[in-house]
Design a protein around this motif. Structure first.
Motif, PDB file in Angstrom:
ATOM      1  N   SER A   1     -17.785   0.023  13.065  1.00  0.00           N
ATOM      2  CA  SER A   1     -16.775   0.733  12.277  1.00  0.00           C
ATOM      3  C   SER A   1     -15.451   0.789  13.042  1.00  0.00           C
ATOM      4  CB  SER A   1     -17.245   2.159  11.966  1.00  0.00           C
ATOM      5  OG  SER A   1     -17.302   2.925  13.161  1.00  0.00           O
ATOM      6  N   GLU A   2     -14.400   1.141  12.327  1.00  0.00           N
ATOM      7  CA  GLU A   2     -13.086   1.256  12.952  1.00  0.00           C
ATOM      8  C   GLU A   2     -13.063   2.341  14.036  1.00  0.00           C
ATOM      9  OE1 GLU A   2      -8.600   0.750  11.363  1.00  0.00           O
ATOM     10  OE2 GLU A   2      -9.767   2.321  10.380  1.00  0.00           O
ATOM     11  N   PRO A   3     -13.603   3.559  13.798  1.00  0.00           N
ATOM     12  CA  PRO A   3     -13.631   4.555  14.868  1.00  0.00           C
ATOM     13  C   PRO A   3     -14.432   4.088  16.094  1.00  0.00           C
ATOM     14  CG  PRO A   3     -13.987   5.617  12.761  1.00  0.00           C
ATOM     15  CD  PRO A   3     -14.054   4.133  12.516  1.00  0.00           C
ATOM     16  N   ALA A   4     -15.492   3.332  15.872  1.00  0.00           N
ATOM     17  CA  ALA A   4     -16.262   2.807  16.999  1.00  0.00           C
ATOM     18  C   ALA A   4     -15.443   1.788  17.784  1.00  0.00           C
ATOM     19  CB  ALA A   4     -17.564   2.179  16.510  1.00  0.00           C
ATOM     20  N   GLU A   5     -14.631   1.024  17.081  1.00  0.00           N
ATOM     21  CA  GLU A   5     -13.742   0.061  17.747  1.00  0.00           C
ATOM     22  C   GLU A   5     -12.741   0.792  18.630  1.00  0.00           C
ATOM     23  OE1 GLU A   5     -12.137  -3.627  18.817  1.00  0.00           O
ATOM     24  OE2 GLU A   5     -13.966  -3.257  17.689  1.00  0.00           O
ATOM     25  N   TRP A   6     -12.199   1.901  18.139  1.00  0.00           N
ATOM     26  CA  TRP A   6     -11.268   2.693  18.943  1.00  0.00           C
ATOM     27  C   TRP A   6     -11.982   3.237  20.188  1.00  0.00           C
ATOM     28  CZ3 TRP A   6      -9.505   6.085  14.246  1.00  0.00           C
ATOM     29  CH2 TRP A   6      -8.801   5.290  13.340  1.00  0.00           C
ATOM     30  N   ALA A   7     -13.203   3.736  19.995  1.00  0.00           N
ATOM     31  CA  ALA A   7     -13.976   4.259  21.131  1.00  0.00           C
ATOM     32  C   ALA A   7     -14.242   3.146  22.139  1.00  0.00           C
ATOM     33  CB  ALA A   7     -15.285   4.868  20.633  1.00  0.00           C
ATOM     34  N   PHE A   8     -14.575   1.963  21.646  1.00  0.00           N
ATOM     35  CA  PHE A   8     -14.831   0.819  22.516  1.00  0.00           C
ATOM     36  C   PHE A   8     -13.591   0.489  23.353  1.00  0.00           C
ATOM     37  CE2 PHE A   8     -14.372  -3.891  22.763  1.00  0.00           C
ATOM     38  CZ  PHE A   8     -15.326  -4.124  23.737  1.00  0.00           C
ATOM     39  N   ARG A   9     -12.427   0.454  22.712  1.00  0.00           N
ATOM     40  CA  ARG A   9     -11.193   0.140  23.442  1.00  0.00           C
ATOM     41  C   ARG A   9     -10.887   1.185  24.514  1.00  0.00           C
ATOM     42  NH1 ARG A   9      -7.122  -1.118  18.657  1.00  0.00           N
ATOM     43  NH2 ARG A   9      -8.656  -2.049  17.277  1.00  0.00           N
ATOM     44  N   LYS A  10     -11.098   2.460  24.172  1.00  0.00           N
ATOM     45  CA  LYS A  10     -10.899   3.514  25.178  1.00  0.00           C
ATOM     46  C   LYS A  10     -11.929   3.365  26.292  1.00  0.00           C
ATOM     47  CE  LYS A  10      -7.974   6.467  22.859  1.00  0.00           C
ATOM     48  NZ  LYS A  10      -7.198   7.634  23.006  1.00  0.00           N
ATOM     49  N   GLY A  11     -13.149   2.998  25.924  1.00  0.00           N
ATOM     50  CA  GLY A  11     -14.203   2.798  26.920  1.00  0.00           C
ATOM     51  C   GLY A  11     -13.846   1.717  27.923  1.00  0.00           C
ATOM     52  N   ILE A  12     -13.250   0.642  27.441  1.00  0.00           N
ATOM     53  CA  ILE A  12     -12.808  -0.436  28.338  1.00  0.00           C
ATOM     54  C   ILE A  12     -11.824   0.118  29.363  1.00  0.00           C
ATOM     55  CG2 ILE A  12     -11.377  -2.520  28.471  1.00  0.00           C
ATOM     56  CD1 ILE A  12     -12.664  -3.436  25.846  1.00  0.00           C
ATOM     57  N   GLU A  13     -10.841   0.870  28.896  1.00  0.00           N
ATOM     58  CA  GLU A  13      -9.817   1.401  29.799  1.00  0.00           C
ATOM     59  C   GLU A  13     -10.405   2.388  30.809  1.00  0.00           C
ATOM     60  OE1 GLU A  13      -6.854   0.033  29.973  1.00  0.00           O
ATOM     61  OE2 GLU A  13      -7.495  -1.258  28.330  1.00  0.00           O
ATOM     62  N   VAL A  14     -11.287   3.263  30.352  1.00  0.00           N
ATOM     63  CA  VAL A  14     -11.919   4.230  31.257  1.00  0.00           C
ATOM     64  C   VAL A  14     -12.764   3.502  32.301  1.00  0.00           C
ATOM     65  CG1 VAL A  14     -13.620   6.105  31.411  1.00  0.00           C
ATOM     66  CG2 VAL A  14     -11.887   6.140  29.611  1.00  0.00           C
ATOM     67  N   ALA A  15     -13.525   2.506  31.865  1.00  0.00           N
ATOM     68  CA  ALA A  15     -14.372   1.755  32.798  1.00  0.00           C
ATOM     69  C   ALA A  15     -13.519   1.011  33.821  1.00  0.00           C
ATOM     70  CB  ALA A  15     -15.272   0.788  32.032  1.00  0.00           C
ATOM     71  N   LYS A  16     -12.426   0.433  33.387  1.00  0.00           N
ATOM     72  CA  LYS A  16     -11.547  -0.284  34.311  1.00  0.00           C
ATOM     73  C   LYS A  16     -10.943   0.667  35.343  1.00  0.00           C
ATOM     74  CE  LYS A  16      -8.737  -3.468  32.437  1.00  0.00           C
ATOM     75  NZ  LYS A  16      -7.936  -4.172  31.403  1.00  0.00           N
ATOM     76  N   ARG A  17     -10.425   1.811  34.889  1.00  0.00           N
ATOM     77  CA  ARG A  17      -9.801   2.772  35.809  1.00  0.00           C
ATOM     78  C   ARG A  17     -10.782   3.314  36.834  1.00  0.00           C
ATOM     79  NH1 ARG A  17      -7.189   4.738  31.128  1.00  0.00           N
ATOM     80  NH2 ARG A  17      -8.680   6.425  30.973  1.00  0.00           N
ATOM     81  N   ASN A  18     -12.053   3.415  36.451  1.00  0.00           N
ATOM     82  CA  ASN A  18     -13.061   4.018  37.328  1.00  0.00           C
ATOM     83  C   ASN A  18     -13.949   2.986  38.017  1.00  0.00           C
ATOM     84  OD1 ASN A  18     -13.150   7.184  36.873  1.00  0.00           O
ATOM     85  ND2 ASN A  18     -12.573   6.217  34.955  1.00  0.00           N
ATOM     86  N   ASP A  19     -13.701   1.706  37.782  1.00  0.00           N
ATOM     87  CA  ASP A  19     -14.564   0.635  38.279  1.00  0.00           C
ATOM     88  C   ASP A  19     -16.018   0.944  37.908  1.00  0.00           C
ATOM     89  OD1 ASP A  19     -15.159  -1.803  39.502  1.00  0.00           O
ATOM     90  OD2 ASP A  19     -15.610  -0.820  41.408  1.00  0.00           O
ATOM     91  N   ALA A  20     -16.211   1.336  36.660  1.00  0.00           N
ATOM     92  CA  ALA A  20     -17.514   1.771  36.153  1.00  0.00           C
ATOM     93  C   ALA A  20     -18.182   0.661  35.349  1.00  0.00           C
ATOM     94  CB  ALA A  20     -17.337   3.007  35.268  1.00  0.00           C
ATOM     95  N   THR A  21     -19.461   0.838  35.126  1.00  0.00           N
ATOM     96  CA  THR A  21     -20.199  -0.036  34.221  1.00  0.00           C
ATOM     97  C   THR A  21     -19.994   0.468  32.796  1.00  0.00           C
ATOM     98  OG1 THR A  21     -21.865  -0.505  35.892  1.00  0.00           O
ATOM     99  CG2 THR A  21     -22.481  -0.923  33.603  1.00  0.00           C
TER     100      THR A  21
END
Length: 148
Positions: free
Chosen positions: A15-35
């Motif tokens: 869904s569109e809201p899940a896509e937004w969550a996914f994009r935010k997840g990418i940024e959070v994971a990158k900033r934290n060097d997270a999985t």
């Protein structure tokens, strides 16, 4: 108190809201060097009657989920993430995400979209994001707006 995240779990359903969550997840994971862990729940509670007519329905839904997750993994890698995991679970998304998926990956952050079902379903069933917020044992980020 650790102020960074190591295992980020993002609930996706196409869904569109899940896509937004996914994009935010990418940024959070990158900033934290997270999985970045992506979970899709095949809600078998809605499909019980269908199985009487199509015994392969759940198998088809799982195959679709795997294909959906493969697409998300590809996008995450295109954005520079190397540490990406996926989970396909069956059951009610509300409980599976907090009770099973988050524990499987030892999530310290769950990210989900704010909406995904209509107002009538939310009134009777309750929102998945609301349930996650109430029952998760880790931090939760509910994404309400599209990431620019």
């Amino acid at each position: 108190m650790d102020l960074s995240y190591n295992q980020v779990l993002v609930a996706v359903d196409g869904s569109e809201p899940a896509e937004w969550a996914f994009r935010k997840g990418i940024e959070v994971a990158k900033r934290n060097d997270a999985t970045l862990n992506l979970v899709h729940v095949v809600d078998t509670s809605h499909y019980r009657g269908i199985e009487l007519y199509d015994v392969n329905f759940t198998k088809k839904a799982i195959k679709h989920a795997e294909e959906l997750l493969d697409g998300y993994v590809q996008k995450a890698k295109e954005h520079g993430l190397d540490k990406v995991g996926t989970l396909v679970e069956e059951g009610s998304a509300k409980t599976v995400i907090t009770k099973h998926a988050a524990k499987k990956v030892n999530a310290d952050l769950i990210i989900c979209g704010a909406t995904g079902i209509n107002a009538v379903e939310r009134m009777f069933l309750g929102s998945v994001s609301e349930h996650i917020t109430r029952h998760a044992e880790c931090d939760v980020l509910v994404v309400r707006t599209e990431k620019e």
